[in-house]
Design an enzyme around this catalytic site. Structure first.
Site, PDB file in Angstrom:
ATOM      1  N   ASP A 239       8.308  -3.979 -15.223  1.00 30.34           N
ATOM      2  CA  ASP A 239       8.795  -3.689 -13.844  1.00 30.34           C
ATOM      3  C   ASP A 239      10.158  -3.418 -13.707  1.00 30.34           C
ATOM      4  OD1 ASP A 239       8.017  -2.694 -11.280  1.00 30.34           O
ATOM      5  OD2 ASP A 239       6.863  -4.259 -10.840  1.00 30.34           O
ATOM      6  N   ALA A 240      10.539  -2.457 -12.832  1.00 24.16           N
ATOM      7  CA  ALA A 240      12.027  -2.021 -12.473  1.00 24.16           C
ATOM      8  C   ALA A 240      12.902  -3.187 -12.312  1.00 24.16           C
ATOM      9  CB  ALA A 240      11.955  -1.124 -11.315  1.00 24.16           C
TER      10      ALA A 240
END
Length: 852
Positions: A239-240
């Site tokens: 995920d970012a």
């Protein structure tokens, strides 16, 4: 000249990947671990990016078809519809890719298959259901539509989000989700295994949180559980900004080099970090290689998995219409152009219709055409976008939709105010800049939890604060990652100070001058009409969104609901929201209540048609609506079994139960039978209009050895019937198992089970007792793994150990053979009720792995 082997479509993907890996330098491979894989001109490789948001239509790239939110698609209980929505989204993703092949990649980050364990979760709108079976059905269907059905090529590469145990936003990067084996294997893990086993999903995104004290980006479950079930391999993306957390806010490992090595060794393939800057990723992995923390073969494996997606997407192959090749061998999806973008309005309408759930109807709906209507509320004449929606190509509001059936008077039901400073001047707006001067009027939206948004009446732009602190009125609607249009009113002795929720800056104090009482004005409009339609709900950017959980289930506009209902008892409440609400008893006083998730561009038409009977509503709730916040455990309590949460274990009286939904016709159930693992039941439309019934099959274990669900969804089927028509519905019975901690596997135990079929988890129309020959599990003997407890208090999980969080904390094991047990250091062993063994801690901080 013969092409390089990796460009030969006739070779297996594995061979082509191996050839390409052999031509890349070590430095090029490391660079390809970042989300933005750089171009390699000497090999003719273009830049490639993972990650295109496509949760309910293509997001963030401009106008595209916007379908109902995922929870609204879940309310359809229609896997064929959801597959077609996924297909349309995948086609439009290809259209955007045709427009810009680099910026608009084909690794789509959808669907979200985290089960909706707690309706206060800020991202409730992104999931499908609180039930694993329904979540798997919807998630698999959507992913299958995204990926396509070609035997060689992918339309897009669907990525399941977010693995694993992710249902809270507050402090999400540092909280740990405790998943004991039964919760893991019965509730959380199946939601991911289903789409992977079906070959529908080809990638998975790891979650921000920790699981049992370990960052999800280091979970061993990726390789141990998911990848063995993937028929064509499974890529894993972060995920970012999450990779930075492992050696950052999580402080799980001391350096980024160690953290990146650990993530690669655990099976992560692509690092989404620092936006477009790969420096941290490249530097950390390079150091890890030099220090021997990770082998080059592990880097090759990770790069190879993402390259395999690129091959399967047809990046290196000719299109099917290439005159130099055989059309049967080419990539059919490469011919899709940008002409397809935004062309799925009819499907959006069909999906919006199926997302409408009729919660209550005291013989009030459908309405008569031509009736004099008052349409009231914050959601009556607007359609909201959310963080993961595309830009609406057009919008049909509820008001617009109702105007096709009736005469409409409208009022938003919000206060209109002016803000006067101590020196007598007013807050004014000129050219979008806000300051003291001429008196401006503002529409005040009170979203609860002490949050206002203020819309300038003259310009219809929202008050906000720029990053430099300038007060402006320029936003058409609140939005963005940092929603700068949110203000917290703070009473002081000198008036109200408005604190911006993002910037933290104050303006004021002001005296709030009430120019129009929105509640009183709305009640007056309602009183003059034959019927009032009150449309309320949430703004998906406020009080419950990514990074912020809700603090309460309570609908914030209940004063308006009461006032309108008292002014006109013939009031329909339409809720447009990303999640369930509690209504403080208003559900008993209103003649009709309708709910829909934010329904996309066709939301208003679908709601209006439902209210006037153009179709019989057939949506069903994908999660329980509770009566009170008191019905819920702590938002961080992931043990649905012990906490008694979700319809599976909740024994209280819900406001509206899981699976609930009404329509304008009636159905009869008859001849329930079971044979060969399949239940059959006859369904007859006994009403006067056509309609769809969602036939739901549940099971209950009659005398379970361990705690089992009160009722568990086995399967479901949506069937549309004309008046008088009968259909025989077949429903598989495949989920009688539970996770047996004594053997470490799924087990169906010998015994009696009740099969119950009906229109919701509480509206049961037919029952059948069956005897199942399964296994007989002997009492526990030998070593007891601490994490395999049956009950507990005052503990948390840390990998394979139980840590006691207070003195007197305990874990209990049921059905344990008699005999002496040694108490691990810092604990004492006792017996309870004969066959139960209890381990109690002498102090906080004691950790136990096993009991001998």
């Amino acid at each position: 000249m013969d092409p390089l082997p990796f460009r030969d479509p006739g070779l297996p993907v594995e061979t082509r990947v191996a050839d390409l890996l052999g031509r890349l330098t070590a430095e090029e491979k490391v660079a390809m671990l970042h989300q933005r894989q750089p171009a390699v001109p000497r090999l003719g490789l273009a830049e490639f990016r993972t990650g295109l948001e496509a949760l309910h239509g293509v997001a963030w790239l401009g106008e595209a078809t916007v379908f109902p939110q995922a929870v609204g698609l879940g309310a359809s209980w229609d896997t064929d519809l959801v597959r077609r929505v996924g297909e349309a989204t995948g086609v439009e993703a290809r259209g955007f890719h045709h427009r810009d092949p680099v910026a608009h990649g084909l690794n789509v980050w959808a669907p979200v298959v985290n089960p909706l364990r707690d309706p206060r979760w800020g991202r409730n709108e992104e999931g499908y259901s609180e039930d694993p079976v329904l979540t798997v059905g919807m998630g698999t269907a959507y992913a299958r539509g995204l990926r396509g059905d070609h035997p060689r090529y992918l339309r897009t590469a669907p990525t399941l989000k977010h693995f694993l145990g992710y249902n809270n936003e507050d402090d999400r990067c540092t909280t740990s989700s405790d998943l004991r084996p039964r919760v893991l294997h019965e509730y959380e893990l199946p939601c991911f295994l289903g789409p992977v086993e079906a070959g529908a999903a080809v990638a998975v995104m790891l979650a921000y949180n920790l699981v049992n004290g370990r960052p999800a980006h280091l979970t061993p479950l990726l390789d141990a559980e998911l990848r063995p079930c993937a028929p064509d391999g499974l890529a894993a993306v972060s995920d970012a900004y999450a990779p930075s957390n492992v050696a950052g806010v999580q402080a799980y490992l001391p350096t980024h080099a160690e953290a990146h090595a650990a993530m690669l060794n655990a099976g992560l393939d692509s690092f989404t970090d620092q936006d477009a800057d790969p420096t941290l990723t490249i530097g950390s992995v390079t150091t890890a290689l030099e220090d021997g923390l990770v082998e080059q073969a592990v880097v090759d494996r990770a790069v190879g998995r993402v390259l395999a997606l690129r091959f399967r997407l047809g990046e290196f192959d000719p299109p099917a219409d290439d005159p130099a090749g055989d059309p049967a061998d080419g990539n059919p999806y490469a011919a899709i152009t940008s002409d397809v973008i935004g062309t799925h309005g009819e499907l959006a309408l069909e999906a919006a219709r199926q997302a409408v759930v009729l919660l209550r109807n005291d013989s009030f709906l459908p309405l008569r055409s031509g009736v004099d209507l008052a349409v009231i509320g914050t959601h009556a004449d607007t359609v909201f976008e959310d963080w993961y929606s595309g830009t609406l190509p057009y919008r049909v509001t509820v008001r617009t939709g109702l105007e096709q059936f009736a005469t409409v008077a409208h009022h938003e039901g919000v206060d209109r105010i002016a803000l006067r400073a101590a020196d007598g001047r007013h807050l004014g707006v000129r050219g979008g800049v806000v300051g003291l001067g001429d008196r401006a009027l503002f529409d005040r939206f009170d979203w609860g939890d002490g949050v206002w948004t203020l819309r300038d009446v003259a310009s219809r732009r929202y008050l906000g604060v720029r990053q430099d602190g300038t007060l402006v009125a320029e936003a058409v609607t609140p939005g963005g990652w940092d929603v700068r249009e949110l203000f917290e009113p703070r009473p002081t002795d000198d008036g109200v100070v408005l604190r911006n929720k993002v910037q933290g800056t104050d303006i004021g104090p002001f005296t709030v001058e009430l120019v129009v009482d929105g509640t009183a004005a709305a009640a007056e409009v309602a009183a003059r009409a034959e019927v009032a339609v009150l449309v309320l709900g949430n703004d998906p950017h406020v009080n419950g969104r990514e990074t912020q959980d809700r603090t309460t289930l309570r609908l914030p506009n209940l004063d308006l609901v009461r006032a309108v209902r008292e002014a006109n008892p013939r009031t329909v409440l339409v809720l447009v929201s990303s999640y369930p609400y509690t209504l403080d008893g208003e559900e008993e006083r209103l003649p009709a209540i309708v709910w829909t998730a934010h329904g996309g561009q066709e939301q208003g038409r679908a709601v209006a048609e439902a209210l006037f009977g153009a179709y019989s509503p057939s949506g069903r709730l994908p999660q329980t609506w509770y009566r009170s916040d008191d019905d819920l455990p702590d938002v961080l309590d992931y043990d649905v079994i012990r906490a008694g949460s979700t319809y599976l274990y909740f024994t209280g009286d819900p406001l509206f139960p899981f699976g609930h939904g009404l329509g304008y016709t009636t159905f009869d159930y008859s001849d329930l039978a079971h044979d060969g693992g399949v239940a059959r039941v006859s369904i007859t439309n006994t009403g006067l209009v056509p309609g769809a019934e969602v036939v739901q099959l549940y099971s209950s274990a009659r005398r379970p050895r361990v705690r089992q669900p009160v009722r568990r969804l086995q399967s479901f089927r949506r069937v549309h019937l004309e008046p008088g028509e009968t259909a025989t519905v077949e429903l598989p019975v495949g989920h009688l198992w539970h996770w047996d901690v004594t053997t470490g596997r799924r087990v169906v135990e010998t015994g009696r089970y009740e099969l119950a079929v009906g229109s919701s988890s509480r509206e049961i129309r037919a029952r059948l007792d069956i005897h199942v020959e399964g296994e007989v599990i002997a009492p526990r003997a030998g070593v007891l793994r601490a994490a395999d407890f049956d009950d507990c208090d005052g503990v948390r999980l840390v990998d394979d150990e139980v840590e006691f969080t207070r003195e007197g904390g305990w874990i209990a094991f049921h059905d344990v053979v008699d005999g002496e047990r040694s108490a691990p250091p810092g604990t004492r062993v006792s017996r309870r009720d004969g066959a139960s063994l209890v381990l109690t801690a002498a102090a906080a901080g004691v950790r136990v792995r096993e009991v001998r």
